[in-house]
Design a protein around this motif. Sequence first.
Motif, PDB file in Angstrom:
ATOM      1  N   SER B 308      15.871  12.008  62.195  1.00 52.10           N
ATOM      2  CA  SER B 308      15.877  13.270  62.937  1.00 52.10           C
ATOM      3  C   SER B 308      14.465  13.631  63.358  1.00 52.10           C
ATOM      4  O   SER B 308      13.522  13.480  62.594  1.00 52.10           O
ATOM      5  CB  SER B 308      16.452  14.364  62.034  1.00 52.10           C
ATOM      6  N   GLY B 309      14.332  14.109  64.598  1.00 52.21           N
ATOM      7  CA  GLY B 309      13.057  14.658  64.977  1.00 52.21           C
ATOM      8  C   GLY B 309      12.447  14.043  66.217  1.00 52.21           C
ATOM      9  O   GLY B 309      13.078  13.233  66.866  1.00 52.21           O
ATOM     10  N   PRO B 310      11.221  14.446  66.502  1.00 54.55           N
ATOM     11  CA  PRO B 310      10.467  15.478  65.780  1.00 54.55           C
ATOM     12  C   PRO B 310      10.824  16.894  66.238  1.00 54.55           C
ATOM     13  O   PRO B 310      11.587  17.044  67.181  1.00 54.55           O
ATOM     14  CB  PRO B 310       9.026  15.158  66.174  1.00 54.55           C
ATOM     15  N   ASP B 311      10.303  17.875  65.551  1.00 53.80           N
ATOM     16  CA  ASP B 311      10.316  19.315  65.902  1.00 53.80           C
ATOM     17  C   ASP B 311      11.634  20.050  65.659  1.00 53.80           C
ATOM     18  O   ASP B 311      11.634  21.249  65.455  1.00 53.80           O
ATOM     19  CB  ASP B 311       9.875  19.560  67.353  1.00 53.80           C
ATOM     20  N   ILE B 413       6.918  10.094  58.511  1.00 55.20           N
ATOM     21  CA  ILE B 413       8.357  10.015  58.285  1.00 55.20           C
ATOM     22  C   ILE B 413       8.595  10.481  56.855  1.00 55.20           C
ATOM     23  O   ILE B 413       7.848  10.115  55.942  1.00 55.20           O
ATOM     24  CB  ILE B 413       8.939   8.606  58.557  1.00 55.20           C
ATOM     25  N   SER B 414       9.600  11.334  56.681  1.00 51.21           N
ATOM     26  CA  SER B 414       9.704  12.056  55.424  1.00 51.21           C
ATOM     27  C   SER B 414      11.154  12.221  54.998  1.00 51.21           C
ATOM     28  O   SER B 414      12.049  12.384  55.830  1.00 51.21           O
ATOM     29  CB  SER B 414       9.057  13.436  55.623  1.00 51.21           C
ATOM     30  N   SER B 415      11.361  12.202  53.692  1.00 52.65           N
ATOM     31  CA  SER B 415      12.703  12.477  53.165  1.00 52.65           C
ATOM     32  C   SER B 415      12.865  13.966  52.876  1.00 52.65           C
ATOM     33  O   SER B 415      13.855  14.378  52.281  1.00 52.65           O
ATOM     34  CB  SER B 415      12.943  11.673  51.887  1.00 52.65           C
ATOM     35  N   SER B 416      11.874  14.788  53.278  1.00 54.33           N
ATOM     36  CA  SER B 416      11.914  16.213  52.947  1.00 54.33           C
ATOM     37  C   SER B 416      12.850  16.972  53.875  1.00 54.33           C
ATOM     38  O   SER B 416      13.555  16.395  54.677  1.00 54.33           O
ATOM     39  CB  SER B 416      10.494  16.783  52.980  1.00 54.33           C
ATOM     40  N   SER B 417      12.813  18.306  53.769  1.00 57.09           N
ATOM     41  CA  SER B 417      13.883  19.101  54.368  1.00 57.09           C
ATOM     42  C   SER B 417      13.742  19.335  55.862  1.00 57.09           C
ATOM     43  O   SER B 417      14.734  19.373  56.577  1.00 57.09           O
ATOM     44  CB  SER B 417      13.939  20.456  53.667  1.00 57.09           C
ATOM     45  N   ARG B 418      12.534  19.519  56.355  1.00 58.02           N
ATOM     46  CA  ARG B 418      12.391  20.025  57.726  1.00 58.02           C
ATOM     47  C   ARG B 418      11.293  19.319  58.507  1.00 58.02           C
ATOM     48  O   ARG B 418      10.295  18.886  57.930  1.00 58.02           O
ATOM     49  CB  ARG B 418      12.071  21.528  57.699  1.00 58.02           C
ATOM     50  N   ASN B 419      11.486  19.302  59.824  1.00 63.57           N
ATOM     51  CA  ASN B 419      10.489  18.669  60.703  1.00 63.57           C
ATOM     52  C   ASN B 419       9.969  19.650  61.739  1.00 63.57           C
ATOM     53  O   ASN B 419       9.534  19.249  62.806  1.00 63.57           O
ATOM     54  CB  ASN B 419      11.110  17.455  61.381  1.00 63.57           C
ATOM     55  N   SER B 429       0.908  17.735  64.709  1.00 66.98           N
ATOM     56  CA  SER B 429       1.482  16.620  63.931  1.00 66.98           C
ATOM     57  C   SER B 429       2.984  16.562  64.170  1.00 66.98           C
ATOM     58  O   SER B 429       3.591  17.540  64.612  1.00 66.98           O
ATOM     59  CB  SER B 429       1.167  16.791  62.445  1.00 66.98           C
ATOM     60  N   LYS B 430       3.570  15.402  63.895  1.00 68.90           N
ATOM     61  CA  LYS B 430       5.009  15.218  64.133  1.00 68.90           C
ATOM     62  C   LYS B 430       5.677  14.699  62.861  1.00 68.90           C
ATOM     63  O   LYS B 430       5.133  13.811  62.199  1.00 68.90           O
ATOM     64  CB  LYS B 430       5.242  14.185  65.245  1.00 68.90           C
ATOM     65  N   VAL B 431       6.838  15.240  62.573  1.00 70.78           N
ATOM     66  CA  VAL B 431       7.569  14.799  61.384  1.00 70.78           C
ATOM     67  C   VAL B 431       8.952  14.291  61.787  1.00 70.78           C
ATOM     68  O   VAL B 431       9.670  14.947  62.546  1.00 70.78           O
ATOM     69  CB  VAL B 431       7.738  15.958  60.373  1.00 70.78           C
ATOM     70  N   TYR B 432       9.293  13.111  61.280  1.00 72.74           N
ATOM     71  CA  TYR B 432      10.652  12.574  61.414  1.00 72.74           C
ATOM     72  C   TYR B 432      11.297  12.602  60.033  1.00 72.74           C
ATOM     73  O   TYR B 432      10.646  12.305  59.035  1.00 72.74           O
ATOM     74  CB  TYR B 432      10.609  11.125  61.923  1.00 72.74           C
ATOM     75  N   LEU B 433      12.575  12.926  59.994  1.00 70.77           N
ATOM     76  CA  LEU B 433      13.279  12.983  58.714  1.00 70.77           C
ATOM     77  C   LEU B 433      14.263  11.830  58.593  1.00 70.77           C
ATOM     78  O   LEU B 433      14.933  11.464  59.563  1.00 70.77           O
ATOM     79  CB  LEU B 433      14.059  14.297  58.598  1.00 70.77           C
ATOM     80  N   ALA B 434      14.348  11.281  57.369  1.00 69.07           N
ATOM     81  CA  ALA B 434      15.280  10.173  57.142  1.00 69.07           C
ATOM     82  C   ALA B 434      15.552  10.055  55.652  1.00 69.07           C
ATOM     83  O   ALA B 434      14.973  10.780  54.838  1.00 69.07           O
ATOM     84  CB  ALA B 434      14.679   8.875  57.681  1.00 69.07           C
ATOM     85  N   SER B 435      16.419   9.133  55.288  1.00 66.89           N
ATOM     86  CA  SER B 435      16.716   8.899  53.871  1.00 66.89           C
ATOM     87  C   SER B 435      15.508   8.257  53.193  1.00 66.89           C
ATOM     88  O   SER B 435      14.667   7.643  53.864  1.00 66.89           O
ATOM     89  CB  SER B 435      17.909   7.959  53.747  1.00 66.89           C
ATOM     90  N   PRO B 436      15.413   8.349  51.865  1.00 69.50           N
ATOM     91  CA  PRO B 436      14.301   7.693  51.158  1.00 69.50           C
ATOM     92  C   PRO B 436      14.245   6.191  51.455  1.00 69.50           C
ATOM     93  O   PRO B 436      13.154   5.617  51.509  1.00 69.50           O
ATOM     94  CB  PRO B 436      14.624   7.959  49.688  1.00 69.50           C
ATOM     95  N   ALA B 437      15.379   5.561  51.671  1.00 68.91           N
ATOM     96  CA  ALA B 437      15.372   4.119  51.964  1.00 68.91           C
ATOM     97  C   ALA B 437      14.690   3.853  53.301  1.00 68.91           C
ATOM     98  O   ALA B 437      13.858   2.936  53.427  1.00 68.91           O
ATOM     99  CB  ALA B 437      16.807   3.577  51.973  1.00 68.91           C
TER     100      ALA B 437
END
Lengths: 181, 455
Positions: B308-311, B413-419, B429-437
């Motif tokens: 998911s993402g970014p933004d 790229i992050s397993s955290s809650s929000r981007n 900065s840009k955050v993409y969300l995904a599973s820990p894997a």
Amino acid sequence: MTMNDQPTIITSISKGRAWVFGDNINTDIIIPFRFKSRTNDPYEMAKYAMYGFDPDFHKKISKGDIVIAGRNFGGGSSREQAPVALKYAGISAVIAESFARIFYRNAFTIGLPALEIPEIKGKVNQGDEIKIDITKFTAENIRTKETFHARKVPEFMRQMLLEGGLVEYYKKYKQFPWIQS
Amino acid sequence: MQTTSSSLQQQEKQDVSHSKNILDNKSLTFAEKVISIKNVETRNKKSQIISMAGDIVIVDVDLAMAQDSTGPLAIRSLNEMGIDKLHDPSKALLVIDHTFPAADEKVANLHALIRDFVSKHNCMKIEGSISHQHILEYLATPGMMILGADSHTCQAGCVSAFATGIGSTEIAAVWATGQLWLRVPETIKINLSGTFNKGVFARDLILDYIGKVGEDGANYKALEWKFSNDYVKRQFSMDSRACISNASMECGAKISVFPTDEITTKYLDENPRINNNMEGKIEIQPGNSAKYKDEFEIECDKIEPQVSGPDNIDKVHSIGELANVEIDQAFIGSSTNGRIEDLEIAAHMLKGRKVHKNTRCVVTPASVKVYEDAIRRGYVEIYLEAGAVFTNATCGACVGTHLGALGENEICISSSSRNFVGRMGALSSKVYLASPATVAASAIEGKIADPRRYL
Ligand code: SF4
């Protein structure tokens, strides 16, 4: 405005210039965590109002200005600092097509009028003068002379808002507004 | 208040029979059942009041939590109202988790304010585990009414608690009275079928759902998750349920609940509750003929790894669409995906491999307990050997407050809650969300990468 001014006093009728935003303006945009988590002073929070949109937003607005937004205003975190920052920066009301649940509750709690008006979409231009009436829960665009009715809220929420928020209400009545005596 | 033991027993009997009638009621949703049980009017009038979607109700609250970025404002409001006594300190919880240990002087002063408040009122306090994970590990039970000044409080829906987020001043009001008003939410029922393919996890499922319904797709609503059969059910461990209940906040859900089943019961048996007040043996199932606002079908076998993402969170892509986006940081952690199963899968993938030379990898467990488990199972060693940083349990990087904040134009790229814009640091900065894997695979390759190659 300078930070030593009082926040906009909520009266039943207020007027201000519109700042128009789009959909999904979340609480991280309204006030980033790293600023709001390092102070407990509302005037300090106000310096970061809408930081994610424009770090100088608080300097550009005039007291009484009104935020107009699309869907889901205030989504994301539960931070009460979001409506607090807007209020203490001088914003007198937020009108949105819809609000995220926690922001909506928080706005009433801290005494920032939040008017949910789905038809507002496309009906306000940047800088339009807007008049809101929180006794009737209406907003009027002075330029177009159109009046909009906001979604109704339970009476205790409106009373709480008219008193300036939960703390002010409690100080006056020594009772929480949802408790019917 | 003095109560004789016999009148207390009578009251308890009444409460139990009231609860039982509600629990057996076939036409109520999960939310309607719990709110009916907690409705203070029932207690006052001593007769059963049924609360239905749309009703505005005052409820008794079993646990009211605030953390280190919402607690100070709650304390301030309480002081301004001149309230110096809490209704029941044993139901008030303060958590120092977001910027723990204090990253600077300003934070340290606010932490001190919280500690003073706790020692004055003798309420519960925890430092250095993320609130939602602590509540899951030690406090939450089925049917409990939990309010928290943190949006992801809804995580406790994974053990059939009614748990939702509110603001600081409202938490202050709950601390003062033990009660708050709530609107009974309409419910969306989500039917789950099929089995996950390799490399697909609960996080992919919830991202996929949010991508379909949007960031306000469940605003004001309850989500009720239902398994089509036992086979489907067994792939949803407590850790994966917690991830789903937690991340449901990102489409605005008020609660996100898994009805009580043997996985709930087993979890509660293995992780005893520490507060006797909260010991509840009830099971909560929605009624068969309950009315739903909407129903939604998810076939687990149709889901691919999602990013998911970014933004915005509802900008969800299949992994292939973003492969090759270069990253500066990979973050594994947060209350959304910092549990032992998350650390396990990522450790399994990183074992004997190295984090890419252009990438930092930060790993943050969600609680002290997860941290201890990770040490015991040898995961910490694996991460360190791979070149990752393993931090204490905190929100840290998830909110860009310390231990992994992002600089100008950096990509994570992050397993955290929000981007959201600026969530983890600089506005650019840009955050993409995904599973820990997926995050682990990306850490290895230095760009957004498909986890299936490493499984
Ligand atoms: S880890 Fe992130 S999502 Fe979870 S409680 Fe902390 S800040 Fe919120």
